[in-house]
Scaffold this active site. Structure first.
Site, mmCIF file in Angstrom:
data_model
loop_
_atom_site.group_PDB
_atom_site.id
_atom_site.type_symbol
_atom_site.label_atom_id
_atom_site.label_comp_id
_atom_site.label_asym_id
_atom_site.label_seq_id
_atom_site.Cartn_x
_atom_site.Cartn_y
_atom_site.Cartn_z
ATOM 1 N N ARG A 103 107.954 10.491 78.536
ATOM 2 C CA ARG A 103 108.679 10.654 77.488
ATOM 3 C C ARG A 103 107.829 12.268 77.309
ATOM 4 O O ARG A 103 108.496 13.326 76.797
ATOM 5 C CB ARG A 103 107.024 10.335 76.418
ATOM 6 C CG ARG A 103 107.245 9.105 76.051
ATOM 7 C CD ARG A 103 105.937 8.097 74.932
ATOM 8 N NE ARG A 103 106.401 6.458 74.321
ATOM 9 C CZ ARG A 103 106.319 5.807 75.298
ATOM 10 N NH1 ARG A 103 105.777 5.653 76.426
ATOM 11 N NH2 ARG A 103 106.269 4.170 75.257
ATOM 12 N N ASP A 163 101.908 0.688 70.310
ATOM 13 C CA ASP A 163 101.338 0.249 71.588
ATOM 14 C C ASP A 163 100.122 -0.699 71.765
ATOM 15 O O ASP A 163 100.171 -1.627 71.422
ATOM 16 C CB ASP A 163 100.872 1.123 72.856
ATOM 17 C CG ASP A 163 101.604 2.591 72.909
ATOM 18 O OD1 ASP A 163 102.342 2.692 73.447
ATOM 19 O OD2 ASP A 163 101.651 3.347 71.144
ATOM 20 N N ARG A 166 102.271 -3.862 70.276
ATOM 21 C CA ARG A 166 102.754 -4.855 71.523
ATOM 22 C C ARG A 166 101.250 -5.703 72.263
ATOM 23 O O ARG A 166 101.324 -6.377 72.666
ATOM 24 C CB ARG A 166 102.767 -3.851 72.141
ATOM 25 C CG ARG A 166 104.369 -2.948 71.880
ATOM 26 C CD ARG A 166 105.343 -1.758 72.842
ATOM 27 N NE ARG A 166 105.919 -1.569 72.518
ATOM 28 C CZ ARG A 166 106.933 -0.568 72.703
ATOM 29 N NH1 ARG A 166 105.975 1.175 73.532
ATOM 30 N NH2 ARG A 166 107.796 0.185 72.447
ATOM 31 N N HIS A 190 100.204 8.354 73.903
ATOM 32 C CA HIS A 190 101.431 7.566 73.293
ATOM 33 C C HIS A 190 101.779 7.552 74.788
ATOM 34 O O HIS A 190 103.008 8.875 74.599
ATOM 35 C CB HIS A 190 101.990 8.120 71.997
ATOM 36 C CG HIS A 190 103.101 6.621 71.477
ATOM 37 N ND1 HIS A 190 103.361 5.429 71.942
ATOM 38 C CD2 HIS A 190 104.234 6.980 72.365
ATOM 39 C CE1 HIS A 190 104.258 5.485 72.411
ATOM 40 N NE2 HIS A 190 105.584 5.727 72.398
#
Ligand SMILES: NC(=O)c1ccc[n+]([C@@H]2O[C@H](COP(=O)([O-])OP(=O)(O)OC[C@H]3O[C@@H](n4cnc5c(N)ncnc54)[C@H](O)[C@@H]3O)[C@@H](O)[C@H]2O)c1
Length: 329
Positions: A103, A163, A166, A190
Protein backbone atom coordinates in the site's frame (compact mmCIF):
# COMPACT_ATOMS: atom_id res chain seq x y z
CA UNK A 1 -24.78 14.03 -18.13
CA UNK A 2 -27.41 16.43 -16.78
CA UNK A 3 -29.97 13.69 -16.27
CA UNK A 4 -27.52 11.62 -14.23
CA UNK A 5 -26.62 14.46 -11.89
CA UNK A 6 -30.03 16.03 -11.34
CA UNK A 7 -30.45 15.79 -7.58
CA UNK A 8 -33.29 16.26 -5.17
CA UNK A 9 -31.63 16.52 -1.70
CA UNK A 10 -34.89 17.67 -0.19
CA UNK A 11 -38.31 16.08 -0.37
CA UNK A 12 -41.18 18.05 -1.96
CA UNK A 13 -42.28 18.53 1.69
CA UNK A 14 -39.06 20.49 2.22
CA UNK A 15 -37.59 18.00 4.69
CA UNK A 16 -33.85 17.30 4.36
CA UNK A 17 -32.75 13.83 3.25
CA UNK A 18 -29.35 12.17 3.63
CA UNK A 19 -26.76 12.32 0.87
CA UNK A 20 -23.71 10.11 0.46
CA UNK A 21 -21.08 11.10 -2.12
CA UNK A 22 -18.60 8.50 -3.35
CA UNK A 23 -15.51 9.83 -5.09
CA UNK A 24 -14.01 7.23 -7.43
CA UNK A 25 -16.39 4.80 -9.14
CA UNK A 26 -13.84 1.99 -9.50
CA UNK A 27 -13.97 -1.46 -7.92
CA UNK A 28 -14.18 -0.11 -4.35
CA UNK A 29 -16.37 2.96 -4.97
CA UNK A 30 -19.00 1.21 -7.08
CA UNK A 31 -19.21 -1.80 -4.74
CA UNK A 32 -19.51 0.54 -1.78
CA UNK A 33 -22.31 2.42 -3.56
CA UNK A 34 -24.06 -0.89 -4.23
CA UNK A 35 -23.72 -1.95 -0.57
CA UNK A 36 -25.06 1.43 0.61
CA UNK A 37 -27.96 1.20 -1.82
CA UNK A 38 -28.83 -2.38 -0.86
CA UNK A 39 -28.70 -1.51 2.86
CA UNK A 40 -30.67 1.74 2.45
CA UNK A 41 -27.84 3.71 4.08
CA UNK A 42 -28.64 7.09 2.44
CA UNK A 43 -31.50 8.59 0.44
CA UNK A 44 -29.22 10.03 -2.27
CA UNK A 45 -26.06 8.30 -3.47
CA UNK A 46 -23.85 10.45 -5.70
CA UNK A 47 -20.92 8.97 -7.63
CA UNK A 48 -18.09 11.14 -8.93
CA UNK A 49 -15.28 9.93 -11.18
CA UNK A 50 -13.12 11.62 -13.81
CA UNK A 51 -13.94 8.71 -16.10
CA UNK A 52 -17.27 9.92 -17.49
CA UNK A 53 -18.38 6.78 -19.30
CA UNK A 54 -17.51 4.61 -16.29
CA UNK A 55 -19.45 6.76 -13.81
CA UNK A 56 -22.40 7.01 -16.19
CA UNK A 57 -22.51 3.23 -16.62
CA UNK A 58 -22.24 2.55 -12.88
CA UNK A 59 -25.06 5.01 -12.13
CA UNK A 60 -27.36 3.43 -14.71
CA UNK A 61 -26.63 -0.08 -13.48
CA UNK A 62 -27.27 0.92 -9.83
CA UNK A 63 -30.44 2.83 -10.77
CA UNK A 64 -31.89 -0.17 -12.53
CA UNK A 65 -32.01 -1.95 -9.17
CA UNK A 66 -34.07 0.75 -7.46
CA UNK A 67 -37.24 -1.28 -7.67
CA UNK A 68 -35.67 -3.75 -5.21
CA UNK A 69 -34.19 -1.33 -2.66
CA UNK A 70 -35.41 1.26 -0.18
CA UNK A 71 -36.45 4.51 -1.89
CA UNK A 72 -33.28 6.26 -3.11
CA UNK A 73 -31.80 8.47 -5.81
CA UNK A 74 -28.60 7.49 -7.57
CA UNK A 75 -26.80 10.26 -9.42
CA UNK A 76 -23.35 10.66 -10.90
CA UNK A 77 -21.07 12.93 -12.85
CA UNK A 78 -17.51 13.67 -13.86
CA UNK A 79 -18.13 17.10 -12.31
CA UNK A 80 -17.36 17.34 -8.59
CA UNK A 81 -20.47 19.52 -8.18
CA UNK A 82 -22.46 16.27 -7.98
CA UNK A 83 -21.11 15.94 -4.40
CA UNK A 84 -22.64 19.27 -3.38
CA UNK A 85 -24.23 19.36 0.05
CA UNK A 86 -23.27 15.75 0.88
CA UNK A 87 -23.50 14.62 4.51
CA UNK A 88 -20.73 12.08 4.01
CA UNK A 89 -18.05 12.06 1.32
CA UNK A 90 -16.12 8.81 0.85
CA UNK A 91 -12.88 9.09 -1.09
CA UNK A 92 -11.90 5.95 -3.02
CA UNK A 93 -10.21 7.64 -6.00
CA UNK A 94 -6.70 6.45 -6.73
CA UNK A 95 -4.61 3.75 -8.28
CA UNK A 96 -5.23 0.25 -7.00
CA UNK A 97 -2.41 -2.02 -5.75
CA UNK A 98 -0.90 -4.21 -8.43
CA UNK A 99 0.08 -7.78 -7.51
CA UNK A 100 3.22 -7.59 -5.31
CA UNK A 101 2.84 -3.84 -4.60
CA UNK A 102 2.47 -2.71 -0.97
CA UNK A 103 0.00 0.00 0.00
CA UNK A 104 2.93 2.31 0.77
CA UNK A 105 4.11 1.97 -2.85
CA UNK A 106 0.98 3.95 -3.81
CA UNK A 107 1.81 6.92 -1.55
CA UNK A 108 3.37 9.36 -3.98
CA UNK A 109 0.61 9.18 -6.58
CA UNK A 110 -2.22 9.32 -4.08
CA UNK A 111 -0.84 12.26 -2.11
CA UNK A 112 -0.65 14.20 -5.39
CA UNK A 113 -4.23 13.17 -6.09
CA UNK A 114 -5.39 14.42 -2.67
CA UNK A 115 -3.86 17.85 -3.41
CA UNK A 116 -5.87 17.85 -6.63
CA UNK A 117 -9.27 16.73 -5.32
CA UNK A 118 -9.64 17.84 -1.68
CA UNK A 119 -10.02 21.62 -2.22
CA UNK A 120 -12.83 21.14 -4.78
CA UNK A 121 -14.63 18.66 -2.53
CA UNK A 122 -14.44 20.90 0.54
CA UNK A 123 -15.77 23.76 -1.59
CA UNK A 124 -18.94 21.88 -2.53
CA UNK A 125 -19.38 19.88 0.70
CA UNK A 126 -17.84 21.94 3.53
CA UNK A 127 -19.98 20.38 6.27
CA UNK A 128 -19.64 16.75 5.21
CA UNK A 129 -17.89 14.10 7.25
CA UNK A 130 -15.03 12.78 5.11
CA UNK A 131 -14.13 9.09 5.06
CA UNK A 132 -10.86 8.29 3.31
CA UNK A 133 -10.50 4.79 1.84
CA UNK A 134 -7.75 5.37 -0.76
CA UNK A 135 -4.44 3.70 0.17
CA UNK A 136 -2.09 4.02 1.94
CA UNK A 137 -5.08 5.11 3.99
CA UNK A 138 -3.29 6.37 7.13
CA UNK A 139 -0.88 8.57 5.16
CA UNK A 140 -3.67 9.69 2.82
CA UNK A 141 -5.85 10.64 5.84
CA UNK A 142 -3.04 12.67 7.40
CA UNK A 143 -2.29 14.40 4.08
CA UNK A 144 -5.99 15.11 3.41
CA UNK A 145 -6.36 16.65 6.90
CA UNK A 146 -3.40 18.96 6.27
CA UNK A 147 -4.47 19.85 2.72
CA UNK A 148 -8.13 20.51 3.61
CA UNK A 149 -7.59 22.16 6.99
CA UNK A 150 -10.64 20.23 8.27
CA UNK A 151 -10.80 19.37 11.98
CA UNK A 152 -9.76 15.84 13.02
CA UNK A 153 -13.34 14.93 13.97
CA UNK A 154 -14.57 15.63 10.44
CA UNK A 155 -12.05 13.66 8.38
CA UNK A 156 -10.78 10.17 9.11
CA UNK A 157 -9.87 6.93 7.37
CA UNK A 158 -11.52 3.51 7.14
CA UNK A 159 -8.32 2.21 8.76
CA UNK A 160 -8.43 -1.32 10.11
CA UNK A 161 -12.22 -1.76 10.21
CA UNK A 162 -11.82 -4.16 7.27
CA UNK A 163 -8.79 -5.90 8.83
CA UNK A 164 -10.66 -6.32 12.13
CA UNK A 165 -13.53 -7.96 10.25
CA UNK A 166 -11.02 -10.27 8.57
CA UNK A 167 -9.58 -11.12 12.01
CA UNK A 168 -13.01 -11.88 13.47
CA UNK A 169 -14.00 -14.04 10.50
CA UNK A 170 -10.83 -16.15 10.73
CA UNK A 171 -11.10 -16.54 14.51
CA UNK A 172 -14.79 -17.44 14.30
CA UNK A 173 -14.04 -20.10 11.69
CA UNK A 174 -11.25 -21.61 13.80
CA UNK A 175 -13.30 -21.61 17.02
CA UNK A 176 -16.51 -22.74 15.36
CA UNK A 177 -18.61 -19.80 16.65
CA UNK A 178 -20.59 -17.02 14.95
CA UNK A 179 -18.58 -14.01 13.76
CA UNK A 180 -20.74 -11.72 15.92
CA UNK A 181 -19.53 -13.55 19.07
CA UNK A 182 -15.91 -12.50 18.46
CA UNK A 183 -14.74 -9.11 19.68
CA UNK A 184 -11.21 -8.37 18.53
CA UNK A 185 -9.44 -5.45 16.92
CA UNK A 186 -6.58 -4.97 14.51
CA UNK A 187 -4.92 -1.64 15.35
CA UNK A 188 -2.13 0.53 13.92
CA UNK A 189 -1.40 0.97 10.22
CA UNK A 190 -3.83 -0.46 7.66
CA UNK A 191 -0.91 -2.35 6.21
CA UNK A 192 2.06 -4.54 6.96
CA UNK A 193 2.86 -3.14 10.45
CA UNK A 194 -0.69 -3.61 11.81
CA UNK A 195 -1.08 -5.46 15.12
CA UNK A 196 -3.77 -7.62 16.71
CA UNK A 197 -4.99 -6.51 20.15
CA UNK A 198 -5.12 -10.00 21.64
CA UNK A 199 -5.11 -8.94 25.30
CA UNK A 200 -8.48 -7.17 25.01
CA UNK A 201 -10.09 -9.67 22.61
CA UNK A 202 -12.96 -11.88 23.74
CA UNK A 203 -15.19 -14.65 22.45
CA UNK A 204 -18.67 -14.98 23.91
CA UNK A 205 -17.63 -13.00 26.97
CA UNK A 206 -14.48 -15.14 27.58
CA UNK A 207 -11.14 -13.30 27.29
CA UNK A 208 -9.55 -14.72 24.12
CA UNK A 209 -6.33 -15.55 26.00
CA UNK A 210 -8.39 -17.85 28.33
CA UNK A 211 -10.44 -19.41 25.53
CA UNK A 212 -10.92 -23.17 25.75
CA UNK A 213 -12.18 -25.01 22.65
CA UNK A 214 -15.89 -25.83 22.48
CA UNK A 215 -17.55 -28.58 20.46
CA UNK A 216 -14.43 -29.64 18.55
CA UNK A 217 -13.23 -26.09 17.72
CA UNK A 218 -9.50 -25.28 17.66
CA UNK A 219 -7.52 -23.80 20.59
CA UNK A 220 -6.23 -20.24 20.14
CA UNK A 221 -2.67 -20.63 21.47
CA UNK A 222 0.29 -18.36 20.66
CA UNK A 223 1.20 -20.30 17.49
CA UNK A 224 -2.37 -20.12 16.20
CA UNK A 225 -2.57 -16.39 17.02
CA UNK A 226 0.60 -15.74 15.02
CA UNK A 227 -0.80 -17.75 12.11
CA UNK A 228 -4.15 -15.91 12.23
CA UNK A 229 -2.39 -12.53 12.31
CA UNK A 230 -0.28 -13.45 9.27
CA UNK A 231 -3.39 -14.62 7.44
CA UNK A 232 -5.09 -11.26 8.10
CA UNK A 233 -2.06 -9.20 7.02
CA UNK A 234 -1.61 -11.26 3.85
CA UNK A 235 -5.25 -11.45 2.84
CA UNK A 236 -5.30 -8.34 0.61
CA UNK A 237 -2.23 -9.62 -1.29
CA UNK A 238 -3.94 -12.98 -1.77
CA UNK A 239 -7.19 -11.45 -3.05
CA UNK A 240 -5.37 -9.00 -5.36
CA UNK A 241 -3.27 -11.85 -6.79
CA UNK A 242 -6.47 -13.77 -7.55
CA UNK A 243 -8.83 -11.07 -8.87
CA UNK A 244 -6.95 -7.78 -9.13
CA UNK A 245 -8.80 -5.83 -6.42
CA UNK A 246 -10.52 -6.20 -3.06
CA UNK A 247 -14.02 -4.76 -3.15
CA UNK A 248 -16.83 -6.60 -1.35
CA UNK A 249 -15.64 -6.60 2.27
CA UNK A 250 -14.21 -3.07 2.05
CA UNK A 251 -17.50 -1.91 0.52
CA UNK A 252 -19.44 -3.36 3.45
CA UNK A 253 -16.93 -2.06 6.03
CA UNK A 254 -17.09 1.49 4.65
CA UNK A 255 -20.88 1.31 4.51
CA UNK A 256 -21.05 0.42 8.22
CA UNK A 257 -18.82 3.41 9.04
CA UNK A 258 -21.03 5.70 6.92
CA UNK A 259 -24.13 4.45 8.75
CA UNK A 260 -22.49 5.11 12.13
CA UNK A 261 -22.19 8.75 11.01
CA UNK A 262 -25.52 9.20 9.20
CA UNK A 263 -27.49 7.42 11.93
CA UNK A 264 -25.48 8.96 14.80
CA UNK A 265 -24.85 5.46 16.17
CA UNK A 266 -21.93 6.07 18.56
CA UNK A 267 -20.39 2.83 17.31
CA UNK A 268 -16.86 1.86 18.39
CA UNK A 269 -14.77 0.98 15.34
CA UNK A 270 -11.03 0.99 14.59
CA UNK A 271 -11.05 3.89 12.12
CA UNK A 272 -7.86 5.81 11.37
CA UNK A 273 -7.85 9.22 13.06
CA UNK A 274 -5.29 11.81 14.03
CA UNK A 275 -4.05 10.67 17.43
CA UNK A 276 -3.39 13.05 20.28
CA UNK A 277 -1.46 11.44 23.13
CA UNK A 278 -3.01 8.01 22.63
CA UNK A 279 -0.79 5.87 24.89
CA UNK A 280 1.78 8.61 24.23
CA UNK A 281 1.33 8.57 20.42
CA UNK A 282 0.51 11.88 18.67
CA UNK A 283 0.53 13.58 15.27
CA UNK A 284 -0.05 10.49 13.14
CA UNK A 285 -3.23 8.92 11.74
CA UNK A 286 -3.58 5.36 12.99
CA UNK A 287 -6.40 2.98 13.79
CA UNK A 288 -7.43 2.40 17.39
CA UNK A 289 -10.93 1.63 18.70
CA UNK A 290 -12.79 4.92 18.24
CA UNK A 291 -16.29 6.20 18.96
CA UNK A 292 -17.97 7.26 15.70
CA UNK A 293 -21.16 9.32 15.57
CA UNK A 294 -22.75 12.18 13.61
CA UNK A 295 -19.72 14.37 14.33
CA UNK A 296 -17.41 11.75 12.83
CA UNK A 297 -14.63 10.86 15.27
CA UNK A 298 -16.07 11.60 18.71
CA UNK A 299 -13.24 10.10 20.80
CA UNK A 300 -10.56 7.43 20.84
CA UNK A 301 -11.14 4.61 23.33
CA UNK A 302 -8.15 3.98 25.65
CA UNK A 303 -7.96 0.19 25.32
CA UNK A 304 -5.55 -1.40 27.84
CA UNK A 305 -2.62 -2.95 25.97
CA UNK A 306 0.12 -5.45 26.81
CA UNK A 307 3.73 -4.26 26.57
CA UNK A 308 4.12 -6.12 23.27
CA UNK A 309 0.98 -4.54 21.81
CA UNK A 310 2.07 -1.09 22.88
CA UNK A 311 5.52 -1.61 21.37
CA UNK A 312 3.85 -2.85 18.16
CA UNK A 313 1.55 0.18 18.01
CA UNK A 314 4.50 2.54 18.52
CA UNK A 315 6.50 0.78 15.79
CA UNK A 316 3.48 1.05 13.47
CA UNK A 317 3.23 4.79 14.24
CA UNK A 318 6.93 5.22 13.42
CA UNK A 319 6.58 3.38 10.13
CA UNK A 320 3.60 5.54 9.02
CA UNK A 321 5.35 8.71 10.20
CA UNK A 322 8.45 7.81 8.15
CA UNK A 323 6.31 7.71 4.98
CA UNK A 324 4.60 11.01 5.87
CA UNK A 325 7.99 12.65 6.33
CA UNK A 326 9.21 11.32 3.00
CA UNK A 327 6.41 13.27 1.34
CA UNK A 328 6.92 16.50 3.30
CA UNK A 329 4.23 16.11 5.98
N1 LIG B 1 -8.74 1.23 2.93
C1 LIG B 1 -9.10 0.02 2.54
O1 LIG B 1 -9.47 -0.84 3.37
C2 LIG B 1 -9.03 -0.32 1.08
C3 LIG B 1 -9.43 -1.59 0.60
C4 LIG B 1 -9.37 -1.82 -0.78
C5 LIG B 1 -8.88 -0.86 -1.65
N2 LIG B 1 -8.49 0.34 -1.13
C6 LIG B 1 -7.96 1.41 -1.98
O2 LIG B 1 -9.04 2.06 -2.67
C7 LIG B 1 -8.50 2.72 -3.81
C8 LIG B 1 -9.35 2.40 -5.02
O3 LIG B 1 -9.23 1.05 -5.38
P1 LIG B 1 -10.05 0.46 -6.62
O4 LIG B 1 -9.77 -1.00 -6.66
O5 LIG B 1 -11.44 0.96 -6.57
O6 LIG B 1 -9.29 1.19 -7.85
P2 LIG B 1 -9.89 1.45 -9.30
O7 LIG B 1 -8.72 1.73 -10.17
O8 LIG B 1 -10.83 0.35 -9.69
O9 LIG B 1 -10.76 2.78 -9.13
C9 LIG B 1 -10.22 4.02 -8.87
C10 LIG B 1 -11.11 5.05 -9.56
O10 LIG B 1 -10.67 6.35 -9.18
C11 LIG B 1 -10.93 7.18 -10.29
N3 LIG B 1 -10.18 8.44 -10.20
C12 LIG B 1 -8.87 8.65 -10.43
N4 LIG B 1 -8.58 9.97 -10.24
C13 LIG B 1 -9.73 10.58 -9.90
C14 LIG B 1 -10.08 11.92 -9.59
N5 LIG B 1 -9.17 12.91 -9.63
N6 LIG B 1 -11.36 12.20 -9.26
C15 LIG B 1 -12.31 11.23 -9.25
N7 LIG B 1 -12.03 9.93 -9.54
C16 LIG B 1 -10.77 9.61 -9.86
C17 LIG B 1 -10.52 6.34 -11.49
O11 LIG B 1 -11.06 6.83 -12.70
C18 LIG B 1 -11.07 4.97 -11.08
O12 LIG B 1 -12.38 4.75 -11.60
C19 LIG B 1 -7.05 2.24 -3.94
O13 LIG B 1 -6.20 3.20 -3.35
C20 LIG B 1 -7.05 0.97 -3.11
O14 LIG B 1 -5.77 0.63 -2.63
C21 LIG B 1 -8.56 0.63 0.18
Amino acid sequence: MAALSDVPVTQPSGSRTTKLAVVGAGAVGSTLAFAALARGSARTIALHDINRSKVEAEVLDLRHGLMFTSQAHVIGSDDVAVCEGADVVVVTAGAKQKPGQTRIDLAEGTIGLMREIMPGLVDVAPHATYLMVTNPVDVVTYAALKISGLPRQQLFGSGTVLDSSRLRVVLAERCGVAVGNVHAYIAGEHGDSEIALWSSASIGGVPLLDWEPVDGGAPIDAAVRAEVHREVVDSAYRIIAGKGATNYAVGLAATRIIEAVLKDERRIMPVSSLLDDYHGISDVCLSVPTLVDRRGVADNVRVPMSDDELAGLRASAESVRAVQKRFGF
